[in-house]
Design an enzyme around this catalytic site. Structure first.
Site, PDB file in Angstrom:
ATOM      1  N   GLY A 109      -1.671  -0.779   2.774  1.00 31.26           N
ATOM      2  CA  GLY A 109      -2.834  -1.317   2.067  1.00 31.26           C
ATOM      3  C   GLY A 109      -3.742  -0.242   1.519  1.00 31.26           C
ATOM      4  N   SER A 138       2.290   3.990   2.572  1.00 31.43           N
ATOM      5  CA  SER A 138       2.310   3.477   1.201  1.00 31.43           C
ATOM      6  C   SER A 138       1.348   2.310   1.082  1.00 31.43           C
ATOM      7  CB  SER A 138       3.710   3.002   0.845  1.00 31.43           C
ATOM      8  OG  SER A 138       3.987   1.816   1.570  1.00 31.43           O
ATOM      9  N   LYS A 139       0.959   2.052  -0.145  1.00 34.72           N
ATOM     10  CA  LYS A 139       0.022   0.962  -0.378  1.00 34.72           C
ATOM     11  C   LYS A 139       0.655  -0.364   0.055  1.00 34.72           C
ATOM     12  CE  LYS A 139      -3.761   0.373  -3.508  1.00 34.72           C
ATOM     13  NZ  LYS A 139      -4.354   0.707  -4.781  1.00 34.72           N
ATOM     14  N   ARG A 140       1.955  -0.472  -0.210  1.00 36.09           N
ATOM     15  CA  ARG A 140       2.610  -1.739   0.124  1.00 36.09           C
ATOM     16  C   ARG A 140       2.547  -2.034   1.625  1.00 36.09           C
ATOM     17  NH1 ARG A 140       8.095  -1.487  -2.116  1.00 36.09           N
ATOM     18  NH2 ARG A 140       6.942  -1.105  -4.028  1.00 36.09           N
ATOM     19  N   SER A 141       2.821  -1.023   2.450  1.00 36.34           N
ATOM     20  CA  SER A 141       2.835  -1.331   3.882  1.00 36.34           C
ATOM     21  C   SER A 141       1.508  -1.048   4.579  1.00 36.34           C
ATOM     22  CB  SER A 141       3.980  -0.596   4.576  1.00 36.34           C
ATOM     23  OG  SER A 141       3.938   0.764   4.238  1.00 36.34           O
TER      24      SER A 141
END
Ligand code: GLU
Length: 494
Positions: free
Chosen positions: A251, A246-249
């Site tokens: 980037g 995911s983008k959150r974990s």
């Protein structure tokens, strides 16, 4: 035979996730292979996340990959009245019912069921209300939702997944699910099916994360008297620690745009995505567009989750090494004119493109690309590692400087002296440039490598590269002489 129709229905998230890109690619491959049509539908009913900008990122990613559509984009929000009508039809046909249970009641029942370790699904409290009871509730102004009436059948509700085989559950395990909220808006589960029916979708290829809906959707197809499409649920894309990417974990590396911005070749990236969960059944890794369209098959999509081998700890492989490896393969093997077009964009962005490269200097341009491409991994390398071929303001790799210049301060004089010899040559070619360097090394009593590596360092800025004298010819006599003359700057501190 009915038409083969596929769809890619992203929710607008602002960027194209590599998992989504893979889904789009598999649908595209299947459509192109079977003379089908591919439809783009934006599932934008989750209004919080939707905005024009968040759609652009997805369209941009798809366009970069070259995944083209035959219809659309359609927007799910434009069809909400159809979704509501479908719910009303089901209601009128007795295939759905109004449920007046309040949130609080449902929550209390759920807690009681949890405590007693009983069944958690809806207890069908309102399923058999008489029309008088319904009218009374309505007259009292009680809010209601519409629930789908799961048929009272023994046995199993099932469908045949083209990747996973038979997927089934006992009818009794499926709860009467909500299809219309108390504010009259349809649930996504319903909208998704109504759109697929309207678009006459014959094949649904999507991630396994959507399987929680599928059995319920099978019931909706039956209730809406529509033919069931083929379902193929693809494995997920996980990182090397088996976590969802995911983008959150993770980037920016999860977004397709990242690869565009880091010098990937669009088809090479498609090729990589294709292998993320599919194989031809042998160890072939490189597929042309035509080959992939021909070879692709739903049956050879892996059942196990795909691993995107991103190693944050290794800066050399700033993303999955296989993605880089495949990209490098294409850099080395593309017809040179095709590569020339791609590098042209890269040079243009870096402010290094010159129109002559497409005209009077085209031979030079192509042969220089041919010379330097072997060691490169991305298009960015042409303007970073390969910058010295196109510009005078290139950086010198500190490692090369330490290894090949710093140890021999005399080079501060030798290199300008070599420049003089190059100036004096009648002809500057492979033979004469090499002979002059070797002759000078011999006269100085040093190994030729000492001089040659120092020349490489000041002329190309790199520790390694193509055959040194070919590099000198590509860079050109004038520039080589200038760079050798300026070499004293590396030793001027004392
Ligand atoms: N809108 C869903 C998503 O972006 C796709 C649903 C589907 O393929 O049925 O994940």
């Amino acid at each position: 035979m009915s038409e083969t129709r596929l769809r890619f229905p992203p929710s607008p998230t602002g960027y194209l996730h590599i998992g989504g890109a893979r889904t789009a690619l598999y649908n595209w491959l299947y459509a192109r292979q079977n003379n089908g049509r591919l439809i783009l539908r934006i599932e934008d009913t989750d209004t919080d996340r939707s905005s024009a900008g968040s759609i652009d990122g997805i369209l941009e990613g798809l366009a970069w990959l070259g995944i083209d559509f035959d219809e659309g984009p359609y927007f799910q929000t434009d069809f909400i009245s159809y979704h509501i009508q479908a719910a009303e039809r089901l209601l009128a046909a007795g295939k759905a019912y109004k449920c007046f249970c309040s949130k609080e009641e449902l929550e209390a029942k759920r807690e009681a069921a949890l405590a007693a370790k009983g069944q958690l699904g809806y207890d069908r409290n309102c399923r058999n209300l008489s029309s008088d009871q319904v009218a009374a509730q309505e007259a009292a102004g009680a809010p209601w939702v519409v629930r789908f009436k799961v048929p009272d059948r023994n046995g199993q509700l099932a469908y045949e997944d083209r990747i996973l085989g038979r997927i089934a559950a006992d009818y009794r395990e499926v709860e009467d699910f909500v299809i219309l909220r108390s504010n009259g808006t349809p649930l996504y589960l319903l909208s998704n099916v109504v759109d697929d029916i309207r678009d006459r979708i014959s094949h649904i290829i999507r991630g396994q994360d959507h399987m929680t809906n599928t059995l319920k959707q099978v019931l909706l197809y039956e209730a809406l008297e529509a033919p069931l499409p083929v379902f193929a649920h693809m494995p997920l894309t996980l990182d090397s620690k088996k976590a969802k990417i995911s983008k959150r974990s993770h980037g920016e590396i999860v977004a397709v745009q990242f690869y565009r911005d880091h010098g990937f070749i669009p088809w090479a990236f498609n090729n990589f995505l294709a292998l993320l969960g599919w194989s031809a059944g042998n160890d072939q890794e490189i597929f042309s567009r035509e080959e992939l369209i021909r070879e692709f098959s739903l049956e050879r999509i892996n059942k196990a989750n795909a691993i995107f081998n991103y190693r944050k700890d290794d800066p050399k492989f700033f993303t999955d090494p296989k993605a880089i490896h495949i990209n490098a393969y294409y850099l080395r093997h593309l017809p040179i004119a095709e590569l020339g077009e791609l590098v042209r964009e890269e040079l243009t962005q870096a402010g290094l493109w010159q129109e002559e490269y497409a005209g009077s200097q085209q031979d030079w341009y192509h042969s220089t690309l041919e010379l330097i491409r072997d060691r490169f991994h991305t298009l960015k390398d042409f303007t970073s590692l390969g910058r010295a071929y196109f510009a005078d303001d290139f950086a010198v790799d500190p490692k090369a400087e330490a290894k090949h210049l710093a140890k021999n301060p005399e080079l501060g004089e030798w290199l300008p002296a070599l420049a003089d010899r190059y100036q004096a040559l009648d002809r500057f070619d492979l033979t004469t440039s090499e002979a002059a360097a070797r002759e000078m090394a011999e006269q100085l009593g040093v190994k030729p490598g000492v001089l040659i590596n120092a020349v490489r360092t000041v002329v190309t800025g790199q520790l390694a590269g193509p055959s040194m004298f070919e590099a000198l010819l590509a860079i050109g006599r004038e520039r080589v002489i200038q760079r050798l003359r300026a070499a004293s700057r590396f030793f001027s501190q004392n």
